[in-house]
Scaffold this motif. Structure first.
Motif, PDB file in Angstrom:
ATOM      1  N   ALA A  25       0.821  -1.628  -0.356  1.00  9.26           N
ATOM      2  CA  ALA A  25       0.084   0.067  -0.017  1.00  9.26           C
ATOM      3  C   ALA A  25       0.740   1.015   0.033  1.00  9.26           C
ATOM      4  O   ALA A  25       0.591   2.463  -0.668  1.00  9.26           O
ATOM      5  CB  ALA A  25      -0.772   0.032   1.196  1.00  9.26           C
ATOM      6  N   ARG A  26       2.368   0.681   0.893  1.00  9.75           N
ATOM      7  CA  ARG A  26       2.967   2.448   1.082  1.00  9.75           C
ATOM      8  C   ARG A  26       3.226   3.227  -0.745  1.00  9.75           C
ATOM      9  O   ARG A  26       3.504   3.677  -1.022  1.00  9.75           O
ATOM     10  CB  ARG A  26       4.103   1.812   2.047  1.00  9.75           C
ATOM     11  N   TYR A  27       3.474   1.831  -1.333  1.00  7.29           N
ATOM     12  CA  TYR A  27       4.144   1.880  -2.713  1.00  7.29           C
ATOM     13  C   TYR A  27       4.019   1.814  -3.986  1.00  7.29           C
ATOM     14  O   TYR A  27       4.132   1.602  -5.248  1.00  7.29           O
ATOM     15  CB  TYR A  27       5.701   1.478  -2.810  1.00  7.29           C
ATOM     16  N   ALA A  28       3.190   1.844  -4.028  1.00 10.95           N
ATOM     17  CA  ALA A  28       1.208   0.830  -5.123  1.00 10.95           C
ATOM     18  C   ALA A  28       1.280   2.572  -5.647  1.00 10.95           C
ATOM     19  O   ALA A  28       1.046   3.225  -5.205  1.00 10.95           O
ATOM     20  CB  ALA A  28      -0.037   0.021  -4.743  1.00 10.95           C
ATOM     21  N   GLN A  29       1.245   2.208  -7.265  1.00  9.75           N
ATOM     22  CA  GLN A  29       0.839   3.528  -7.387  1.00  9.75           C
ATOM     23  C   GLN A  29      -0.129   2.565  -9.624  1.00  9.75           C
ATOM     24  O   GLN A  29       0.112   1.354  -9.486  1.00  9.75           O
ATOM     25  CB  GLN A  29       2.582   3.146  -8.983  1.00  9.75           C
ATOM     26  N   PRO A  30      -0.733   3.846  -9.356  1.00 13.49           N
ATOM     27  CA  PRO A  30      -1.973   2.906 -10.487  1.00 13.49           C
ATOM     28  C   PRO A  30      -1.226   2.135 -11.675  1.00 13.49           C
ATOM     29  O   PRO A  30      -0.139   2.254 -12.408  1.00 13.49           O
ATOM     30  CB  PRO A  30      -2.141   3.834 -11.216  1.00 13.49           C
ATOM     31  N   GLY A  31      -2.182   0.818 -11.931  1.00 17.35           N
ATOM     32  CA  GLY A  31      -1.148  -0.092 -13.376  1.00 17.35           C
ATOM     33  C   GLY A  31      -0.823  -1.020 -12.606  1.00 17.35           C
ATOM     34  O   GLY A  31      -0.538  -1.902 -13.347  1.00 17.35           O
ATOM     35  N   GLN A  32      -0.533  -1.406 -11.231  1.00 12.22           N
ATOM     36  CA  GLN A  32       0.474  -2.373 -10.813  1.00 12.22           C
ATOM     37  C   GLN A  32      -0.143  -3.599 -10.161  1.00 12.22           C
ATOM     38  O   GLN A  32      -1.216  -3.295 -10.085  1.00 12.22           O
ATOM     39  CB  GLN A  32       1.333  -1.706  -9.426  1.00 12.22           C
ATOM     40  N   PHE A  33       0.837  -4.742 -10.225  1.00 10.55           N
ATOM     41  CA  PHE A  33      -0.286  -6.351  -9.931  1.00 10.55           C
ATOM     42  C   PHE A  33       0.257  -6.360  -8.342  1.00 10.55           C
ATOM     43  O   PHE A  33       1.475  -5.826  -8.092  1.00 10.55           O
ATOM     44  CB  PHE A  33      -0.539  -6.770 -10.438  1.00 10.55           C
ATOM     45  N   VAL A  34      -0.407  -7.039  -7.913  1.00 11.12           N
ATOM     46  CA  VAL A  34       0.118  -8.307  -6.910  1.00 11.12           C
ATOM     47  C   VAL A  34       0.883  -9.861  -7.022  1.00 11.12           C
ATOM     48  O   VAL A  34      -0.212 -10.037  -8.234  1.00 11.12           O
ATOM     49  CB  VAL A  34       0.153  -8.430  -5.803  1.00 11.12           C
ATOM     50  N   LEU A  58       3.301 -10.269  -2.664  1.00  7.11           N
ATOM     51  CA  LEU A  58       4.212 -10.374  -3.146  1.00  7.11           C
ATOM     52  C   LEU A  58       3.916  -8.317  -4.170  1.00  7.11           C
ATOM     53  O   LEU A  58       2.882  -8.589  -4.720  1.00  7.11           O
ATOM     54  CB  LEU A  58       5.418 -10.507  -4.007  1.00  7.11           C
ATOM     55  N   GLY A  59       4.705  -7.350  -3.904  1.00  6.84           N
ATOM     56  CA  GLY A  59       3.751  -6.636  -5.048  1.00  6.84           C
ATOM     57  C   GLY A  59       4.301  -4.506  -4.422  1.00  6.84           C
ATOM     58  O   GLY A  59       4.824  -4.564  -2.998  1.00  6.84           O
ATOM     59  N   PRO A  60       4.335  -4.194  -4.469  1.00  4.93           N
ATOM     60  CA  PRO A  60       3.372  -4.184  -5.985  1.00  4.93           C
ATOM     61  C   PRO A  60       4.539  -4.364  -7.099  1.00  4.93           C
ATOM     62  O   PRO A  60       5.321  -3.966  -7.317  1.00  4.93           O
ATOM     63  CB  PRO A  60       3.102  -2.909  -5.937  1.00  4.93           C
ATOM     64  N   LEU A  61       3.990  -4.584  -7.978  1.00  6.22           N
ATOM     65  CA  LEU A  61       4.343  -5.534  -9.089  1.00  6.22           C
ATOM     66  C   LEU A  61       4.283  -4.260 -10.428  1.00  6.22           C
ATOM     67  O   LEU A  61       3.209  -4.194 -10.505  1.00  6.22           O
ATOM     68  CB  LEU A  61       5.070  -7.208  -9.390  1.00  6.22           C
ATOM     69  N   GLY A  62       5.615  -5.122 -11.175  1.00  5.93           N
ATOM     70  CA  GLY A  62       5.141  -3.786 -12.871  1.00  5.93           C
ATOM     71  C   GLY A  62       5.108  -2.048 -12.671  1.00  5.93           C
ATOM     72  O   GLY A  62       5.813  -1.666 -11.576  1.00  5.93           O
ATOM     73  N   ARG A  63       5.600  -2.296 -13.923  1.00  6.62           N
ATOM     74  CA  ARG A  63       5.684  -1.117 -14.177  1.00  6.62           C
ATOM     75  C   ARG A  63       4.325   0.246 -14.050  1.00  6.62           C
ATOM     76  O   ARG A  63       3.281  -0.174 -14.777  1.00  6.62           O
ATOM     77  CB  ARG A  63       6.028  -0.825 -15.767  1.00  6.62           C
ATOM     78  N   GLY A  72       7.670  -6.990 -32.475  1.00 10.00           N
ATOM     79  CA  GLY A  72       8.888  -7.687 -32.873  1.00 10.00           C
ATOM     80  C   GLY A  72       9.991  -8.508 -31.571  1.00 10.00           C
ATOM     81  O   GLY A  72      10.503  -9.028 -32.185  1.00 10.00           O
ATOM     82  N   GLU A  73      10.187  -7.516 -30.449  1.00  9.19           N
ATOM     83  CA  GLU A  73      11.155  -8.005 -29.915  1.00  9.19           C
ATOM     84  C   GLU A  73      10.492  -8.908 -28.365  1.00  9.19           C
ATOM     85  O   GLU A  73       8.996  -8.306 -27.658  1.00  9.19           O
ATOM     86  CB  GLU A  73      11.781  -6.806 -29.077  1.00  9.19           C
ATOM     87  N   THR A  74      10.770  -9.961 -27.502  1.00 10.82           N
ATOM     88  CA  THR A  74      10.653 -10.434 -26.561  1.00 10.82           C
ATOM     89  C   THR A  74      10.507  -9.403 -25.566  1.00 10.82           C
ATOM     90  O   THR A  74      11.360  -8.667 -24.989  1.00 10.82           O
ATOM     91  CB  THR A  74      11.768 -11.537 -26.293  1.00 10.82           C
ATOM     92  N   LYS A  75       9.759  -8.599 -24.938  1.00 13.38           N
ATOM     93  CA  LYS A  75       9.230  -8.919 -23.418  1.00 13.38           C
ATOM     94  C   LYS A  75       9.212  -9.462 -21.891  1.00 13.38           C
ATOM     95  O   LYS A  75       7.685 -10.378 -22.417  1.00 13.38           O
ATOM     96  CB  LYS A  75       8.789  -7.483 -23.091  1.00 13.38           C
ATOM     97  N   PHE A  76       9.451  -9.218 -20.995  1.00 12.05           N
ATOM     98  CA  PHE A  76       9.162 -10.411 -19.950  1.00 12.05           C
ATOM     99  C   PHE A  76       7.899  -9.152 -19.371  1.00 12.05           C
ATOM    100  O   PHE A  76       7.595  -8.012 -18.764  1.00 12.05           O
ATOM    101  CB  PHE A  76       9.929 -10.568 -18.307  1.00 12.05           C
ATOM    102  N   GLY A 132       6.220  -4.538 -18.350  1.00 13.65           N
ATOM    103  CA  GLY A 132       5.011  -4.722 -18.318  1.00 13.65           C
ATOM    104  C   GLY A 132       4.440  -4.434 -17.647  1.00 13.65           C
ATOM    105  O   GLY A 132       4.551  -4.589 -16.107  1.00 13.65           O
ATOM    106  N   PRO A 133       2.993  -4.626 -17.333  1.00 16.12           N
ATOM    107  CA  PRO A 133       2.298  -5.174 -18.370  1.00 16.12           C
ATOM    108  C   PRO A 133       1.308  -4.637 -19.160  1.00 16.12           C
ATOM    109  O   PRO A 133       0.578  -5.536 -20.457  1.00 16.12           O
ATOM    110  CB  PRO A 133       1.082  -5.855 -17.096  1.00 16.12           C
ATOM    111  N   LYS A 134       1.940  -3.405 -19.157  1.00 18.53           N
ATOM    112  CA  LYS A 134       1.666  -2.713 -19.810  1.00 18.53           C
ATOM    113  C   LYS A 134       2.132  -2.154 -21.162  1.00 18.53           C
ATOM    114  O   LYS A 134       2.833  -1.990 -20.968  1.00 18.53           O
ATOM    115  CB  LYS A 134       0.815  -1.233 -19.472  1.00 18.53           C
TER     116      LYS A 134
END
Ligand SMILES: Cc1cc2nc3c(=O)[nH]c(=O)nc-3n(C[C@H](O)[C@H](O)[C@H](O)COP(=O)(O)OP(=O)(O)OC[C@H]3O[C@@H](n4cnc5c(N)ncnc54)[C@H](O)[C@@H]3O)c2cc1C
Ligand SMILES: Cc1cc2nc3c(=O)[nH]c(=O)nc-3n(C[C@H](O)[C@H](O)[C@H](O)COP(=O)(O)OP(=O)(O)OC[C@H]3O[C@@H](n4cnc5c(N)ncnc54)[C@H](O)[C@@H]3O)c2cc1C
Ligand code: SF4
Ligand code: SF4
Ligand code: FES
Lengths: 457, 280
Positions: free
Chosen positions: B25-34, B86-91, B230-234, B239-241
């Motif tokens: 909760a402390r560092y969560a930002q819009p668009g992230q996941f756990v 675990l979280g917050p994750l993702g860009r 055309g590139e491989t991304k994780f 992401g996930p965006k």
């Protein structure tokens, strides 16, 4: 001269049915007999081959006398994870490679003796626990692999308050998610971690630094005086060939993590799934490839191939593990390079034939080159084990942290990074290497951190 | 840690959990996941952040029961803890002034829209949200999405609530009426693909939130790899965006169904277990 005492092992046909340890280690008597072969050289070359500089003749001397506890204490002066190193250290390339006896017969089984000391030497030391209680300095360690654990232990010994942050829900890094239980049983890792806890080290799981806590905040908001980055080389390299995204094509990290960390071998009791291939091809020639192949075999594969671009001589895997894999019936296909994966459930791995050149690469191994000959293997699972790069997350979020060509964090001879108060060590600084090298770097970093904090060792 | 403090059934098989997760909760930002595991024997599954309360140290997630792990999660009650979280994750999504932003949310793509829309509106964007579901009873979180948007359009496939039809049809109409600077589509893969298809010829920047299978979600295993431009991304760390116009959706669809057989087996085992427990 007396022969090297062999280390007993479980029979191949039995051990491939489960994930229990293959090597049984020395009995006390065998260890004493092997120790007695050691010449106790006055200029022991073996020590030069050990990255953490264990006083090898001194600990072996104690084993000769049956004093396993004393031997363990001697080892622990330099190495706090002897039960782990005694099992996975590539000693044949390090201490044992330098042993004087190597020239005239077989070198002393130093790793085997180290394991024996850890097994019969009792609980080992637990010291530290804050001798410096007035105002302890706080250090953050990122990553709980061998580098992180070693640095934490070294600092805790000097009374530093250490917090280890680990992204996963279990501790140990590659020891946990990469190296299979038949080489390193989980209770061995647990025991070493309990020791760390007893020394007062705080272990925080489920914290991905960079996301759960912004990296710069460790030194500012969170108030750590120093940070040690030990995030390892966890970024899997892929082949970039057609068919790599088909189902049943794994990076070795994924394949091993599903089994070692998530227990897919016990599916559906544990619910993480894995494809149990009947015919499995593992691409690569290092420890990671051999481990993947032997895991595939234990997931009841009928045929498992190691597909390697060069020949056995160039294989970077540990010799004893190549030997074990052969005994277990793994088929080695040399001088093949994958070009494409076709099909769906039943797949075809199309490979080009390679030939060896006289030219050598940076590591001194002969290079190889693709010929026109094409061959193919019928498989249903493919595991890609062609290497891992340093974990890019923290450097990508902290551009002030300088990195090299392969993404490794650049450090000086004291493991200091380009950022004040930040050290790095282990695979994140060296690229994928070994447990003992990671530990060596962590010790250097701990020493430098102590100096920085003005703490006596 | 990770104790469930509130549990609400939003629709059939759709559950909202409020969980103690002070660090997230402390560092969560819009668009992230756990990523969480209900039990020690569970899979690690990713779930988007719907909302969070810094002061209380809690997060809210909304999920649909689709298989074994989500069923396990739904079996936990207030007072129970999830085994690991675990979280917050993702860009996170950059909170910039884009102008007029349209959200397109389908099914379980609706919950994550709430905080993203709220924050984008707060920094001065004009936000229109189009949310859709199969039928009236599955339209969830209507009030929250309305509060976070300047305009809200609701669609149901069967016309039982709001307008009849797919969210893409509503989007198409809107595209003909107004200048739009950014489209953010979150939901089932075919929906995100269709939205990207609509906006590509118009050159309207379109962000989609990809949901490949994940394992560690720290960038270590590569199972979440997606092809973008055309590139491989994780997806878990890159992401996930992603830019919807660059995503190889066919590849994503194939990889999502990879474990269909094993998933069915795991689910069956759980149902047998539950059934056994209840019978004498
Ligand atoms: C399958 C396999 C077999 C091997 N076999 C051998 C062998 O037999 N002998 C040998 O000597 N070496 C072997 N190695 C190599 C050896 O394991 C590594 O060199 C060693 O583990 C490196 O240690 P480390 O501490 O630097 O990193 P790691 O062990 O990789 O640990 C890094 C840890 O940091 C965590 N982490 C990463 N990013 C973050 C973050 N941002 N926040 C918090 N935590 C984070 C990771 O989750 C991980 O737990 C093997 C490697 C593999 C993969
Ligand atoms: C970034 C991200 C955010 C997500 N947010 C939400 C959300 O807010 N609410 C919600 O209900 N769902 C969300 N999902 C999907 C959710 O993770 C899956 O529904 C869940 O993993 C299904 O697990 P199961 O065991 O119940 O079902 P299963 O029967 O195992 O699987 C059903 C389907 O879910 C997908 N899936 C299975 N395992 C995984 C896995 N380990 N990781 C990802 N997908 C998997 C597959 O497509 C599979 O066919 C999100 C996924 C991602 C990647
Ligand atoms: S730690 Fe490794 S290199 Fe050092 S003595 Fe032990 S086995 Fe040899
Ligand atoms: S070099 Fe070999 S024989 Fe000499 S002390 Fe070391 S282990 Fe013993
Ligand atoms: S989930 Fe493993 S790398 Fe993304």
């Amino acid at each position: 001269m007396e022969k090297r005492i062999p280390i007993s092992e479980r029979l191949p046909e039995e051990r491939i049915k489960d994930f229990d340890e293959v090597s049984l280690g020395y009995s006390k008597e065998e260890a004493i007999a092997e120790a007695k072969r050691c010449l106790g050289c006055s200029r022991p070359l073996c020590v030069e081959g050990c990255p953490v500089g264990i006083n090898i003749p001194a600990f072996i001397e104690r084993i000769k006398e049956g004093d396993f506890r004393g031997a363990l204490q001697k080892i622990e002066e330099k190495n706090l994870l002897p039960s782990i190193c005694g099992r996975v250290c590539p000693s044949e390339y390090q201490c044992e490679n330098k042993c004087t006896l190597g020239a005239v017969g077989a070198p002393i089984a130093i790793a085997g003796l180290e394991r024996a000391a850890s097994e019969y030497g009792g609980e080992g030391i637990i010291e530290g626990v804050n001798t410096n209680p007035s105002k302890p300095k706080r250090v953050a360690v990122i990553g709980s692999g061998p580098a992180g654990l070693t640095c934490a232990a070294e600092l805790a010994r000097s009374g530093v308050e250490v917090t280890v942050f680990e992204a996963l829900h279990k501790l140990g890094g590659v020891l946990r998610y990469g190296i299979p239980t038949f080489r390193l049983p989980r209770n061995i890792i647990e025991k070493e971690i309990e020791k760390l806890e007893a020394m007062g080290v705080k272990l925080e799981k489920n914290v991905l630094v960079g996301r759960t806590i912004p990296f710069p905040d460790l030194q500012t908001k969170e108030g750590f005086s120093a940070v040690f980055v030990a995030t390892g080389a966890g970024l899997p390299q892929l082949l970039g060939i057609n068919g790599e995204n088909l189902e049943g094509v794994y990076s070795a990290n994924e394949f091993l993590t599903r089994v070692n960390l998530m227990r897919a071998d016990l599916f559906p009791h544990y619910t993480t799934p894995i494809k149990r291939g009947k015919r499995v091809a593992v691409i690569g020639g290092g420890n990671v490839a051999i481990d993947s192949a032997r895991v595939a075999l234990r997931l009841s594969a009928e045929e498992v191939y190691i597909v390697y671009r060069r020949t056995e001589e160039e294989m970077p895997a540990r010799k004893v593990e190549i030997q074990h894999a052969k005994e277990e019936g793994i088929i080695f296909e040399y001088l093949l390079s994958p070009l494409e994966i076709r099909g769906n459930g039943e797949k075809e791995l199309i490979c080009g034939r390679m030939k060896l050149l006289d030219e050598r690469d940076a590591s001194g191994r002969r290079k190889s080159k693709l010929t026109d000959e094409i061959t193919s293997l019928k498989v249903d699972v493919v595991v890609v084990a062609i290497g891992q790069r340093p974990n890019p997350l923290i450097p990508s979020l902290e551009p002030r942290l300088k990195v090299g060509k392969e993404g490794e964090i650049l450090v000086d001879e004291e493991m200091r990074t380009s950022l004040e108060g930040v050290w790095a060590g282990g695979d994140i600084a060296s690229g994928a290497a070994t447990v003992i090298l990671a530990m060596g770097m962590a010790k250097k970093a701990a020493e430098s951190i102590r100096k920085y904090l003005g703490i006596a060792p | 840690m990770a104790r469930i403090v509130d549990k609400t059934l939003l629709a059939e098989r759709v559950v909202l959990l409020e969980i103690e997760a002070e660090k997230v909760a402390r560092y969560a930002q819009p668009g992230q996941f756990v990523v969480l595991m209900p039990f020690e024997t569970s899979e690690r599954i990713p779930i988007s952040l719907h909302n969070w309360y810094k002061e209380k140290g809690t997060i809210e997630i909304v999920f649909q029961v689709v298989g074994r792990t989500t069923l396990e999660l739904a079996s936990l009650d207030v007072g129970n803890s999830v085994y690991t979280l675990l979280g917050p994750l993702g860009r996170p999504l950059a909170l910039e002034k884009y102008g007029r932003v349209v959200f397109v949310g389908g099914g379980l793509g609706i919950p994550p829209i709430y905080t993203i829309a709220r924050e984008l509106k707060r920094v001065g964007n004009e936000v229109c949200s189009i949310i859709g579901a199969r039928t009236a009873s599955l339209v969830i979180l209507e009030e929250r999405i309305r509060e976070a948007s300047d305009e809200l359009l609701i669609c149901t496939d069967d016309g039982s609530y709001g307008r009849k039809g797919f969210v893409t049809e509503a989007l198409q109409e809107l595209l003909g009426q107004k200048h739009i600077d950014l489209v953010i589509a979150i939901g089932p893969v075919p929906m995100m693909e269709a939205v990207s298809h609509l906006t590509r010829p118009l050159g309207i920047k379109t962000i989609v939130s990809l949901n490949p299978i994940m394992l560690d979600a720290t960038g270590m295993c590569g199972v979440c790899r997606v092809k973008v431009g055309g590139e491989t991304k994780f997806a878990c760390v890159d992401g996930p965006k992603f830019d919807g116009h660059q995503v190889d959706f066919a590849d994503l669809r194939r990889r999502l169904s990879m474990y269909a057989k094993e998933e069915a087996e795991a689910l069956e085992k759980w149902e047998t277990k539950v059934w056994r427990r209840e019978s004498p």
